[in-house]
Design a protein around this motif. Structure first.
Motif, PDB file in Angstrom:
ATOM      1  N   TYR A 295       0.838  -1.199   0.000  1.00 19.85           N
ATOM      2  CA  TYR A 295       0.000   0.000   0.000  1.00 19.85           C
ATOM      3  C   TYR A 295       0.873   1.248   0.000  1.00 19.85           C
ATOM      4  N   LEU A 296       0.240   2.387  -0.301  1.00 19.49           N
ATOM      5  CA  LEU A 296       0.894   3.690  -0.275  1.00 19.49           C
ATOM      6  C   LEU A 296      -0.113   4.707   0.245  1.00 19.49           C
TER       7      LEU A 296
ATOM      8  N   GLU B 112      -3.249   0.829  -3.503  1.00 21.07           N
ATOM      9  CA  GLU B 112      -2.866  -0.567  -3.339  1.00 21.07           C
ATOM     10  C   GLU B 112      -1.848  -0.998  -4.387  1.00 21.07           C
ATOM     11  N   ARG B 113      -1.238  -2.160  -4.153  1.00 20.16           N
ATOM     12  CA  ARG B 113      -0.236  -2.707  -5.065  1.00 20.16           C
ATOM     13  C   ARG B 113      -0.809  -2.833  -6.474  1.00 20.16           C
TER      14      ARG B 113
ATOM     15  N   ASN C 220      -4.524   9.164  -9.052  1.00 20.93           N
ATOM     16  CA  ASN C 220      -4.682   7.806  -9.567  1.00 20.93           C
ATOM     17  C   ASN C 220      -5.591   7.802 -10.801  1.00 20.93           C
ATOM     18  N   ALA C 221      -5.844   6.614 -11.338  1.00 18.57           N
ATOM     19  CA  ALA C 221      -6.611   6.499 -12.582  1.00 18.57           C
ATOM     20  C   ALA C 221      -8.047   6.975 -12.438  1.00 18.57           C
TER      21      ALA C 221
ATOM     22  N   LYS D 135       8.323   3.227  -2.826  1.00 15.68           N
ATOM     23  CA  LYS D 135       7.434   2.068  -2.897  1.00 15.68           C
ATOM     24  C   LYS D 135       6.808   1.902  -4.283  1.00 15.68           C
ATOM     25  N   THR D 136       7.261   2.717  -5.242  1.00 18.99           N
ATOM     26  CA  THR D 136       6.719   2.657  -6.596  1.00 18.99           C
ATOM     27  C   THR D 136       7.840   2.401  -7.593  1.00 18.99           C
ATOM     28  N   VAL D 137       7.452   2.051  -8.810  1.00 21.32           N
ATOM     29  CA  VAL D 137       8.418   1.863  -9.902  1.00 21.32           C
ATOM     30  C   VAL D 137       7.946   2.664 -11.107  1.00 21.32           C
TER      31      VAL D 137
END
Length: 239
Positions: free
Chosen positions: A27-28, A45-46, A64-65, A79-81
């Motif tokens: 999570y973030l 969430e992931r 977000n989307a 925590k992201t890529v």
């Protein structure tokens, strides 16, 4: 891989997506405003995709989307890529942010006409070279105390320098409160005018050291105006 949103961190207007990222940890947390004291209102969430919109000091505004927007700390961006699968990281406030800051706030202490003085100021940079500042200060002497509010125009000649000199010109209002029966016990309120010079030194991240001299003319209703020298040193933060 290290990215920087330096333009946004200096207070630039929000733009379209600068970077995109995908959450890879469970999570973030997203907060309502840029600060640890603000509540977490949404948990990404992931696998969720985020758009990175702008940066304010240590915080990144994301969307977000589904169009939900919130603030994430730069330390949590790890925590992201990115699109290539590499870990995404962003820089916090640095020297580049200092040169393009919008707001500055600080506390200073020093000497006003051989008395102890302290003050606080708020400055707004409307160009890289020019800013306006509002300062409130108070001094404590053996025979009288004084309070003063001033407004100044500040010219920073070399904003790109870590050791950055500046000049000031301004005016304000001063109230003098006698403390001793050896002098007049009547309080006075006088207008002031001042010129000055100083030096800003970027220390680290969002902190800077400020050294300042000002020459005041206190316009009294007596035969002679008062001429006063003031020296101050203080710590400031920018955002």
């Amino acid at each position: 891989m290290m990215y920087s949103l330096a333009l946004a961190s200096a207070g630039a207007a929000a733009q379209d997506t600068v970077f995109s990222a995908t959450v890879v940890e469970p999570y973030l947390d997203m907060r309502t405003q840029p600060g640890r004291g603000y509540p977490v209102f949404y948990v990404a969430e992931r696998g969720e995709h985020l758009e990175l919109l702008r940066q304010r000091t240590d915080w990144i505004k994301v969307r977000n989307a589904r169009g939900i927007e919130g603030w994430v700390h730069v330390d949590d961006i790890g925590k992201t890529v990115d699109g290539s699968g590499a870990t995404l990281a962003l820089k916090g406030p640095d020297f580049d942010s200092f040169t393009r800051r919008n707001w500055e706030f600080g506390f200073m202490v020093g000497d006003y006409d051989s008395t102890d003085t302290l003050g606080a100021y708020l400055g707004w940079h409307f160009t890289r070279n020019l800013s306006v500042e509002l300062e409130a200060s108070e001094n404590f002497g053996d025979y009288s105390d004084g309070r003063m509010i001033t407004a100044s125009l500040v010219h920073q000649m070399f904003p790109q320098w870590r050791y950055s000199p500046f000049l000031t010109i301004g005016g304000g209002v001063r109230q003098t409160n006698p403390r001793s029966t050896l002098v007049s016990t009547q309080d006075r309120t006088d207008n002031t005018a001042d010129v000055g010079a100083g030096l800003r030194i970027h220390l680290t991240r969002r902190l800077l050291l400020r050294l300042q001299y000002k020459y005041y003319v206190v316009m009294t209703d007596r035969d002679d105006d008062e001429e006063v020298n003031e020296w101050k040193i203080g710590i400031s933060a920018f955002f």
